[in-house]
Design a protein around this motif. Structure first.
Motif, PDB file in Angstrom:
ATOM      1  N   GLY A   1      -8.711 -10.020   4.168  1.00  0.00           N
ATOM      2  CA  GLY A   1      -9.177 -11.204   3.149  1.00  0.00           C
ATOM      3  C   GLY A   1      -9.264 -10.028   2.206  1.00  0.00           C
ATOM      4  O   GLY A   1      -9.065 -10.427   0.690  1.00  0.00           O
ATOM      5  N   SER A   2      -9.549  -8.751   2.074  1.00  0.00           N
ATOM      6  CA  SER A   2      -9.449  -7.945   0.846  1.00  0.00           C
ATOM      7  C   SER A   2      -9.251  -6.522   2.057  1.00  0.00           C
ATOM      8  O   SER A   2      -8.540  -6.413   3.198  1.00  0.00           O
ATOM      9  CB  SER A   2     -11.633  -7.577   0.679  1.00  0.00           C
ATOM     10  OG  SER A   2     -11.817  -7.112   2.191  1.00  0.00           O
ATOM     11  N   HIS A   3      -9.388  -5.652   0.503  1.00  0.00           N
ATOM     12  CA  HIS A   3      -8.629  -4.647   0.856  1.00  0.00           C
ATOM     13  C   HIS A   3     -10.195  -3.141   0.909  1.00  0.00           C
ATOM     14  O   HIS A   3     -11.383  -3.814   0.357  1.00  0.00           O
ATOM     15  CB  HIS A   3      -7.778  -3.157  -0.656  1.00  0.00           C
ATOM     16  CG  HIS A   3      -7.480  -2.290   0.171  1.00  0.00           C
ATOM     17  ND1 HIS A   3      -8.013  -1.026  -0.176  1.00  0.00           N
ATOM     18  CD2 HIS A   3      -5.689  -1.797   0.582  1.00  0.00           C
ATOM     19  CE1 HIS A   3      -7.181  -0.335   0.610  1.00  0.00           C
ATOM     20  NE2 HIS A   3      -6.035  -0.291   0.461  1.00  0.00           N
ATOM     21  N   PRO A   4     -10.103  -2.573   2.065  1.00  0.00           N
ATOM     22  CA  PRO A   4     -11.052  -2.209   2.276  1.00  0.00           C
ATOM     23  C   PRO A   4     -11.836  -1.184   1.607  1.00  0.00           C
ATOM     24  O   PRO A   4     -13.276  -0.865   0.769  1.00  0.00           O
ATOM     25  CB  PRO A   4     -10.733  -1.090   3.294  1.00  0.00           C
ATOM     26  CG  PRO A   4      -9.818  -2.013   4.378  1.00  0.00           C
ATOM     27  CD  PRO A   4      -8.635  -2.590   3.197  1.00  0.00           C
TER      28      PRO A   4
ATOM     29  N   GLY B   1      -2.245   4.751   1.162  1.00  0.00           N
ATOM     30  CA  GLY B   1      -3.064   3.639   2.163  1.00  0.00           C
ATOM     31  C   GLY B   1      -3.613   2.758   0.758  1.00  0.00           C
ATOM     32  O   GLY B   1      -3.894   1.662   0.987  1.00  0.00           O
ATOM     33  N   ASP B   2      -3.421   3.541  -0.158  1.00  0.00           N
ATOM     34  CA  ASP B   2      -4.317   2.608  -1.577  1.00  0.00           C
ATOM     35  C   ASP B   2      -3.405   1.736  -1.819  1.00  0.00           C
ATOM     36  O   ASP B   2      -2.181   1.760  -1.820  1.00  0.00           O
ATOM     37  CB  ASP B   2      -4.437   2.912  -3.029  1.00  0.00           C
ATOM     38  CG  ASP B   2      -5.732   3.157  -3.481  1.00  0.00           C
ATOM     39  OD1 ASP B   2      -6.225   1.727  -3.350  1.00  0.00           O
ATOM     40  OD2 ASP B   2      -5.930   3.649  -4.991  1.00  0.00           O
ATOM     41  N   LEU B   3      -3.490   0.521  -2.501  1.00  0.00           N
ATOM     42  CA  LEU B   3      -2.870  -0.285  -2.758  1.00  0.00           C
ATOM     43  C   LEU B   3      -1.995   0.047  -3.965  1.00  0.00           C
ATOM     44  O   LEU B   3      -2.045   0.679  -4.941  1.00  0.00           O
ATOM     45  CB  LEU B   3      -3.640  -1.738  -3.706  1.00  0.00           C
ATOM     46  CG  LEU B   3      -4.002  -2.509  -2.926  1.00  0.00           C
ATOM     47  CD1 LEU B   3      -4.980  -3.304  -3.860  1.00  0.00           C
ATOM     48  CD2 LEU B   3      -3.813  -3.019  -1.974  1.00  0.00           C
ATOM     49  N   ALA B   4      -0.588   0.021  -3.992  1.00  0.00           N
ATOM     50  CA  ALA B   4       0.505   0.109  -4.407  1.00  0.00           C
ATOM     51  C   ALA B   4       1.242  -1.539  -6.011  1.00  0.00           C
ATOM     52  O   ALA B   4       1.076  -1.572  -5.581  1.00  0.00           O
ATOM     53  CB  ALA B   4       1.110   0.644  -4.271  1.00  0.00           C
ATOM     54  N   PRO B   5       1.122  -0.787  -7.154  1.00  0.00           N
ATOM     55  CA  PRO B   5       1.686  -1.654  -8.189  1.00  0.00           C
ATOM     56  C   PRO B   5       3.433  -1.931  -7.492  1.00  0.00           C
ATOM     57  O   PRO B   5       3.416  -1.830  -8.941  1.00  0.00           O
ATOM     58  CB  PRO B   5       1.489  -1.178  -9.414  1.00  0.00           C
ATOM     59  CG  PRO B   5       1.079  -0.014  -8.988  1.00  0.00           C
ATOM     60  CD  PRO B   5       0.358   0.422  -8.113  1.00  0.00           C
ATOM     61  N   ARG B   6       3.544  -2.144  -6.934  1.00  0.00           N
ATOM     62  CA  ARG B   6       5.274  -2.354  -6.522  1.00  0.00           C
ATOM     63  C   ARG B   6       6.090  -3.180  -6.876  1.00  0.00           C
ATOM     64  O   ARG B   6       7.169  -3.249  -6.348  1.00  0.00           O
ATOM     65  CB  ARG B   6       5.548  -1.510  -5.228  1.00  0.00           C
ATOM     66  CG  ARG B   6       5.258   0.157  -5.811  1.00  0.00           C
ATOM     67  CD  ARG B   6       5.703   1.186  -6.372  1.00  0.00           C
ATOM     68  NE  ARG B   6       6.529   1.035  -6.774  1.00  0.00           N
ATOM     69  CZ  ARG B   6       6.792   2.568  -5.872  1.00  0.00           C
ATOM     70  NH1 ARG B   6       6.188   3.447  -5.057  1.00  0.00           N
ATOM     71  NH2 ARG B   6       8.426   3.172  -6.211  1.00  0.00           N
ATOM     72  N   ALA B   7       5.263  -4.684  -6.417  1.00  0.00           N
ATOM     73  CA  ALA B   7       6.101  -5.911  -6.114  1.00  0.00           C
ATOM     74  C   ALA B   7       6.962  -5.953  -7.038  1.00  0.00           C
ATOM     75  O   ALA B   7       7.941  -7.022  -6.818  1.00  0.00           O
ATOM     76  CB  ALA B   7       4.277  -7.108  -6.223  1.00  0.00           C
ATOM     77  N   PRO B   8       7.044  -5.538  -8.677  1.00  0.00           N
ATOM     78  CA  PRO B   8       8.038  -6.048  -9.235  1.00  0.00           C
ATOM     79  C   PRO B   8       9.362  -5.502  -9.767  1.00  0.00           C
ATOM     80  O   PRO B   8      10.068  -6.595  -9.200  1.00  0.00           O
ATOM     81  CB  PRO B   8       7.201  -5.901 -10.826  1.00  0.00           C
ATOM     82  CG  PRO B   8       6.046  -5.340 -10.771  1.00  0.00           C
ATOM     83  CD  PRO B   8       5.291  -5.284  -9.729  1.00  0.00           C
TER      84      PRO B   8
ATOM     85  N   ALA C   1       0.822  -1.238  -0.308  1.00  0.00           N
ATOM     86  CA  ALA C   1      -0.204   0.248   0.598  1.00  0.00           C
ATOM     87  C   ALA C   1       1.217   1.177  -0.257  1.00  0.00           C
ATOM     88  O   ALA C   1       1.988   1.216   0.867  1.00  0.00           O
ATOM     89  CB  ALA C   1      -0.788   0.052   1.421  1.00  0.00           C
ATOM     90  N   ASP C   2       0.259   2.057  -0.809  1.00  0.00           N
ATOM     91  CA  ASP C   2       1.362   3.846  -0.632  1.00  0.00           C
ATOM     92  C   ASP C   2       1.071   3.987   1.001  1.00  0.00           C
ATOM     93  O   ASP C   2       0.349   4.400   1.229  1.00  0.00           O
ATOM     94  CB  ASP C   2      -0.140   4.668  -1.465  1.00  0.00           C
ATOM     95  CG  ASP C   2       0.794   5.833  -1.729  1.00  0.00           C
ATOM     96  OD1 ASP C   2       0.734   6.533  -0.483  1.00  0.00           O
ATOM     97  OD2 ASP C   2       1.586   6.247  -2.640  1.00  0.00           O
TER      98      ASP C   2
ATOM     99  N   VAL D   1      -7.138   1.418   7.285  1.00  0.00           N
ATOM    100  CA  VAL D   1      -6.478   0.774   6.506  1.00  0.00           C
ATOM    101  C   VAL D   1      -5.352   0.983   7.139  1.00  0.00           C
ATOM    102  O   VAL D   1      -3.819   0.270   7.312  1.00  0.00           O
ATOM    103  CB  VAL D   1      -5.664   1.594   4.948  1.00  0.00           C
ATOM    104  CG1 VAL D   1      -4.636   1.341   4.310  1.00  0.00           C
ATOM    105  CG2 VAL D   1      -7.450   1.240   4.312  1.00  0.00           C
ATOM    106  N   GLN D   2      -5.274   2.346   7.685  1.00  0.00           N
ATOM    107  CA  GLN D   2      -4.300   2.716   8.726  1.00  0.00           C
ATOM    108  C   GLN D   2      -4.078   1.871  10.363  1.00  0.00           C
ATOM    109  O   GLN D   2      -2.427   1.211  10.519  1.00  0.00           O
ATOM    110  CB  GLN D   2      -4.015   3.918   9.315  1.00  0.00           C
ATOM    111  CG  GLN D   2      -3.956   4.705   8.004  1.00  0.00           C
ATOM    112  CD  GLN D   2      -2.250   5.030   7.656  1.00  0.00           C
ATOM    113  OE1 GLN D   2      -1.952   4.872   8.116  1.00  0.00           O
ATOM    114  NE2 GLN D   2      -2.686   5.320   6.120  1.00  0.00           N
ATOM    115  N   HIS D   3      -5.174   1.071  10.641  1.00  0.00           N
ATOM    116  CA  HIS D   3      -5.656   0.341  11.754  1.00  0.00           C
ATOM    117  C   HIS D   3      -4.852  -1.108  11.215  1.00  0.00           C
ATOM    118  O   HIS D   3      -3.863  -2.116  12.132  1.00  0.00           O
ATOM    119  CB  HIS D   3      -6.462   0.261  11.998  1.00  0.00           C
ATOM    120  CG  HIS D   3      -7.203  -1.319  12.888  1.00  0.00           C
ATOM    121  ND1 HIS D   3      -6.992  -2.086  13.569  1.00  0.00           N
ATOM    122  CD2 HIS D   3      -7.715  -2.595  11.977  1.00  0.00           C
ATOM    123  CE1 HIS D   3      -6.995  -2.594  13.498  1.00  0.00           C
ATOM    124  NE2 HIS D   3      -7.817  -3.484  13.216  1.00  0.00           N
ATOM    125  N   LEU D   4      -4.969  -1.386  10.515  1.00  0.00           N
ATOM    126  CA  LEU D   4      -4.126  -2.411   9.387  1.00  0.00           C
ATOM    127  C   LEU D   4      -2.573  -2.556   9.370  1.00  0.00           C
ATOM    128  O   LEU D   4      -2.086  -3.260   9.755  1.00  0.00           O
ATOM    129  CB  LEU D   4      -5.156  -3.195   7.854  1.00  0.00           C
ATOM    130  CG  LEU D   4      -6.545  -3.597   8.350  1.00  0.00           C
ATOM    131  CD1 LEU D   4      -7.074  -3.590   7.304  1.00  0.00           C
ATOM    132  CD2 LEU D   4      -6.483  -4.941   8.992  1.00  0.00           C
TER     133      LEU D   4
END
Length: 387
Positions: A99-102, A27-34, A22-23, A365-368
């Motif tokens: 299990g999921s992103h909020p 807190g949004d998902l970030a496509p940084r895996a590669p 996550a950024d 998200v911040q809690h997680l």
């Protein structure tokens, strides 16, 4: 089709944990895996653990080596996470799991550029693109292939218990779903996913594979995506039903519960006793109840249809398995199940944070993120919100 079942140490343990990236700011998902995986490739090549990509570029999966104990496997996972943080922290990329992103949206995500994933998306289309889901996979070694399906069938009786304890996906794309585990119902939309077919023998499984490979449904056994499946390559039973655990101690607790269940069933078979199984319609109903109500579910526990609170049945089983846990040296990890029962599973904690933040899912998200770092407790997080 002949499918060999590898030799493995009885009740050995392997863990896989899918983690969101996550950024740090949004807190949004970030496509940084590669880029993270590229940086780690050389430094982790000789480690017991592995760090790999998944279907979406917003995810990395950390995998343990084969552990004689749950603690050994968990240590591998902790080492893998530490390695990932050496790259992710400087990028201001946070790690978290549920299990999921909020609030993330499926159409904003990027699919990892691999043939197997491209083929999956081409076939499954909208449902495949909606697989914004994160889970854990727990492997337990089995010493005799003849035990595999009797144990799988017995484990399905406890599938709602495991699903309720791990439930962590009450939100989906910004909406409160009313389900403790929305992930479990989304995931079963994929071909060959969902509840295992009630097979009795390994030869029946080979026949199942013959049918589906022969008709082009899948290429090999690795594409069987059941909630509980055999893993022939490793000589294990793999439990895949659980949502992603939000903390490492919770992962350890679920792994210990699964390990002692498998060992218990193996001993029952050694003693010549038949394992309890339920009618398929009861198993399906139990799965839905666990997904909907989490630890508030009442589950069907015998063939006569007796129904009890899932928490009550979990505690009774923990008492029965206590001695095995001591023998397997996982009693400390297994005690974490009682912590989940008393403090609430991740889905319940997320809902409390959302309510305290007037529905602001960025706070969830911040809690997680904080939970994953083993930072502030839920109470401290609520205090920061002024509650």
């Amino acid at each position: 089709m002949t499918v060999p079942f590898a030799t493995s140490a009885r009740s050995s343990v392997g863990l896989e944990w899918e983690l969101m990236l996550a950024d740090g700011a949004t807190g949004d998902l970030a496509p940084r895996a590669p880029e993270i995986l590229r940086e780690l490739e050389e430094s982790t090549a000789l480690e017991r653990y592995t760090v790999t990509g998944e279907l979406l570029t917003n995810t990395v999966e950390v995998t343990s080596g084969i552990g004689d104990t749950v603690a050994a496997a968990v240590d591998d996972i902790a080492d893998a996470i530490a390695a990932v943080r050496t790259v992710s922290d400087p990028l201001d990329v946070e790690l978290l799991c549920a299990g999921s992103h909020p609030f993330a949206q499926w159409y904003d995500q990027q699919v990892t550029d691999k043939t197997r994933y491209n083929k999956l998306i081409e076939r499954t289309q909208w449902w495949g693109r909606n697989m914004m889901i994160w889970g854990i996979h727990v492997h337990v070694g089995v010493d005799d292939v003849a035990k595999v399906f009797p144990i799988i069938n017995a484990l399905t009786v406890y599938l709602p218990h495991l699903q309720s304890l791990s439930a962590s996906s009450p939100f989906w794309a910004g909406e409160r779903t009313g389900y403790a585990s929305n992930r479990s119902l989304v995931f079963q939309q994929l071909p060959t996913a969902g509840l295992p077919w009630p097979l009795d023998t390994w030869s029946q499984f080979e026949g199942y594979l013959d049918d589906l490979v022969g008709t082009g449904v899948m290429e090999d056994a690795t594409e069987v995506r059941w909630d509980i499946r055999p893993a022939p390559r490793w000589g294990t039973i793999e439990v895949r039903a659980c949502d992603g655990m939000s903390t490492l101690p919770e992962l350890a607790a679920l792994a210990a519960f699964i390990q002692v269940l498998v060992e218990h069933f193996s001993r029952e078979l050694d003693a010549g006793r038949e394992l309890l199984t339920l009618q398929p319609w009861f198993i399906r109903e139990n799965k839905w109840r666990a997904a909907r109500y989490g630890l508030d579910a009442r589950v069907i526990v015998d063939r006569a249809g007796t129904q009890v609170p899932v928490t009550e049945h979990i505690r009774a089983k923990l008492d029965e398995l206590a001695d095995i846990a001591v023998e397997l040296k996982c009693a400390r990890e297994l005690s974490g199940i009682e912590t989940i029962l008393s403090q609430g599973a991740s889905y319940a904690r997320q809902l409390v944070v959302a309510d305290a933040a007037d529905g602001d899912l960025r706070e969830v998200v911040q809690h997680l993120i904080r939970e994953f770092r083993s930072g502030p407790t839920l109470r401290e997080h609520l205090s920061a919100l002024g509650h």
